[in-house]
Design a protein around this motif. Structure first.
Motif, PDB file in Angstrom:
ATOM      1  N   CYS A  73     -38.925  16.011  42.546  1.00  0.00           N
ATOM      2  CA  CYS A  73     -39.069  17.383  41.233  1.00  0.00           C
ATOM      3  C   CYS A  73     -38.099  16.595  40.383  1.00  0.00           C
ATOM      4  CB  CYS A  73     -38.500  18.412  41.430  1.00  0.00           C
ATOM      5  SG  CYS A  73     -38.527  19.478  40.351  1.00  0.00           S
ATOM      6  N   GLN A  74     -38.627  16.660  39.055  1.00  0.00           N
ATOM      7  CA  GLN A  74     -37.754  16.298  37.799  1.00  0.00           C
ATOM      8  C   GLN A  74     -36.821  17.475  37.011  1.00  0.00           C
ATOM      9  OE1 GLN A  74     -38.044  12.936  36.782  1.00  0.00           O
ATOM     10  NE2 GLN A  74     -38.691  12.814  38.983  1.00  0.00           N
ATOM     11  N   PRO A  79     -37.580  16.965  46.861  1.00  0.00           N
ATOM     12  CA  PRO A  79     -38.799  16.683  47.023  1.00  0.00           C
ATOM     13  C   PRO A  79     -39.359  17.334  46.870  1.00  0.00           C
ATOM     14  CG  PRO A  79     -37.456  15.961  49.171  1.00  0.00           C
ATOM     15  CD  PRO A  79     -36.153  16.856  48.165  1.00  0.00           C
ATOM     16  N   VAL A  80     -40.520  17.324  46.524  1.00  0.00           N
ATOM     17  CA  VAL A  80     -41.957  18.769  46.016  1.00  0.00           C
ATOM     18  C   VAL A  80     -42.886  18.231  46.625  1.00  0.00           C
ATOM     19  CG1 VAL A  80     -42.117  17.979  43.000  1.00  0.00           C
ATOM     20  CG2 VAL A  80     -42.676  20.214  44.018  1.00  0.00           C
ATOM     21  N   GLU A  81     -43.882  18.732  47.353  1.00  0.00           N
ATOM     22  CA  GLU A  81     -44.494  18.668  47.864  1.00  0.00           C
ATOM     23  C   GLU A  81     -46.646  18.027  46.676  1.00  0.00           C
ATOM     24  OE1 GLU A  81     -46.820  19.517  52.135  1.00  0.00           O
ATOM     25  OE2 GLU A  81     -47.569  21.162  50.761  1.00  0.00           O
ATOM     26  N   ILE A  82     -46.633  17.277  46.174  1.00  0.00           N
ATOM     27  CA  ILE A  82     -47.810  17.576  45.375  1.00  0.00           C
ATOM     28  C   ILE A  82     -49.141  16.906  45.950  1.00  0.00           C
ATOM     29  CG2 ILE A  82     -48.547  16.058  43.718  1.00  0.00           C
ATOM     30  CD1 ILE A  82     -46.392  17.837  43.204  1.00  0.00           C
ATOM     31  N   THR A  83     -50.286  17.820  45.876  1.00  0.00           N
ATOM     32  CA  THR A  83     -51.858  17.318  45.790  1.00  0.00           C
ATOM     33  C   THR A  83     -52.205  16.488  44.894  1.00  0.00           C
ATOM     34  OG1 THR A  83     -51.309  20.106  46.881  1.00  0.00           O
ATOM     35  CG2 THR A  83     -54.032  18.257  47.195  1.00  0.00           C
ATOM     36  N   TYR A 135     -43.026  18.851  39.580  1.00  0.00           N
ATOM     37  CA  TYR A 135     -41.465  19.576  39.625  1.00  0.00           C
ATOM     38  C   TYR A 135     -42.275  20.532  40.460  1.00  0.00           C
ATOM     39  CZ  TYR A 135     -44.297  21.773  35.560  1.00  0.00           C
ATOM     40  OH  TYR A 135     -45.221  22.198  35.147  1.00  0.00           O
ATOM     41  N   HIS A 136     -41.284  21.511  40.607  1.00  0.00           N
ATOM     42  CA  HIS A 136     -41.639  22.792  41.806  1.00  0.00           C
ATOM     43  C   HIS A 136     -42.036  23.596  40.789  1.00  0.00           C
ATOM     44  CE1 HIS A 136     -38.722  20.909  44.458  1.00  0.00           C
ATOM     45  NE2 HIS A 136     -39.118  21.907  44.938  1.00  0.00           N
ATOM     46  N   ASP A 137     -43.204  24.683  40.795  1.00  0.00           N
ATOM     47  CA  ASP A 137     -43.323  25.501  40.010  1.00  0.00           C
ATOM     48  C   ASP A 137     -42.643  26.906  39.830  1.00  0.00           C
ATOM     49  OD1 ASP A 137     -45.913  24.610  39.134  1.00  0.00           O
ATOM     50  OD2 ASP A 137     -46.806  25.656  40.755  1.00  0.00           O
ATOM     51  N   ASP A 138     -41.393  27.099  41.130  1.00  0.00           N
ATOM     52  CA  ASP A 138     -40.649  28.117  40.782  1.00  0.00           C
ATOM     53  C   ASP A 138     -39.427  27.595  40.649  1.00  0.00           C
ATOM     54  OD1 ASP A 138     -40.815  26.923  43.346  1.00  0.00           O
ATOM     55  OD2 ASP A 138     -40.936  28.889  44.268  1.00  0.00           O
ATOM     56  N   CYS A 139     -39.271  26.082  40.648  1.00  0.00           N
ATOM     57  CA  CYS A 139     -37.377  25.597  40.322  1.00  0.00           C
ATOM     58  C   CYS A 139     -37.049  26.240  39.687  1.00  0.00           C
ATOM     59  CB  CYS A 139     -37.702  24.286  39.957  1.00  0.00           C
ATOM     60  SG  CYS A 139     -36.839  23.325  39.644  1.00  0.00           S
ATOM     61  N   SER A 140     -35.387  26.470  40.379  1.00  0.00           N
ATOM     62  CA  SER A 140     -34.887  27.233  40.040  1.00  0.00           C
ATOM     63  C   SER A 140     -33.753  26.581  38.336  1.00  0.00           C
ATOM     64  CB  SER A 140     -33.365  27.459  40.510  1.00  0.00           C
ATOM     65  OG  SER A 140     -32.979  26.850  41.103  1.00  0.00           O
TER      66      SER A 140
END
Length: 174
Positions: A73-74, A79-83, A135-140
């Motif tokens: 995740c930038q 780590p972020v899971e990507i399809t 990146y995570h959609d809900d990244c803090s």
């Protein structure tokens, strides 16, 4: 060939003449260039390719490959899971000149010899489907460029102005 390990080398022309379908899975570790862009080598890629001759007798490869991979995740560097998914609509061409004559609805695949590295072809398409900035959609941790500029401006106003000394000298002369 169904759900067998994916072959490393294939002759796409012969497979197209026979109308063969290749289905299978491969671990991320079998794709070294893709793996170097990921956070780890966890996961598998599922491949489903149909080799055939179209109505114009052009040898084609159609299908898809995809799976779930972990990237960094930038925003938070976790780590972020990507399809990832790559769709194939390829026409086999022996030379660059022949590739220019193919219908525009096909992506040319130049195969000069008889064999093609199947995993390399799939890997290239998967790399093209990776997001530029994962990146995570809900990244803090969410600081946009506008927030960053405002933070820089706030720290700049807290600093003393190095030219304030010149202003005081000018005031003394008057």
């Amino acid at each position: 060939m169904t759900n067998a390990p994916l072959p490393k080398k294939i002759d796409p022309r012969k497979l197209a003449e026979r109308g063969v379908r290749i289905e299978g899975e491969a671990g991320i570790s079998q794709f070294p260039n893709l793996a170097s862009m990921l956070a780890d080598e966890q996961g598998k890629v599922t491949v489903d390719l149909q080799f055939e001759n179209d109505e114009l007798r052009i040898r084609t490869i159609k299908g898809c490959a995809g799976g779930k991979v972990n990237m960094t995740c930038q925003r938070c560097l976790e780590p972020v899971e990507i399809t990832v998914e790559a769709n194939f609509n390829l026409a086999i061409a022996p030379t660059e000149e022949h590739a220019k004559t193919l219908p525009k609805y096909y992506d040319p695949l130049i195969v000069e010899g008889e064999e093609l590295q199947l995993l390399s072809m799939v890997e290239e398409e998967l790399i093209l489907s990776l997001p530029i900035v994962p990146y995570h959609d809900d990244c803090s941790v969410q600081m946009s460029y506008g927030d960053e500029a405002a933070a820089d401006a706030a720290t700049d106003s807290d600093k003393t102005n190095p030219f304030s000394v010149l202003a005081s000298l000018k005031a003394d002369k008057q």
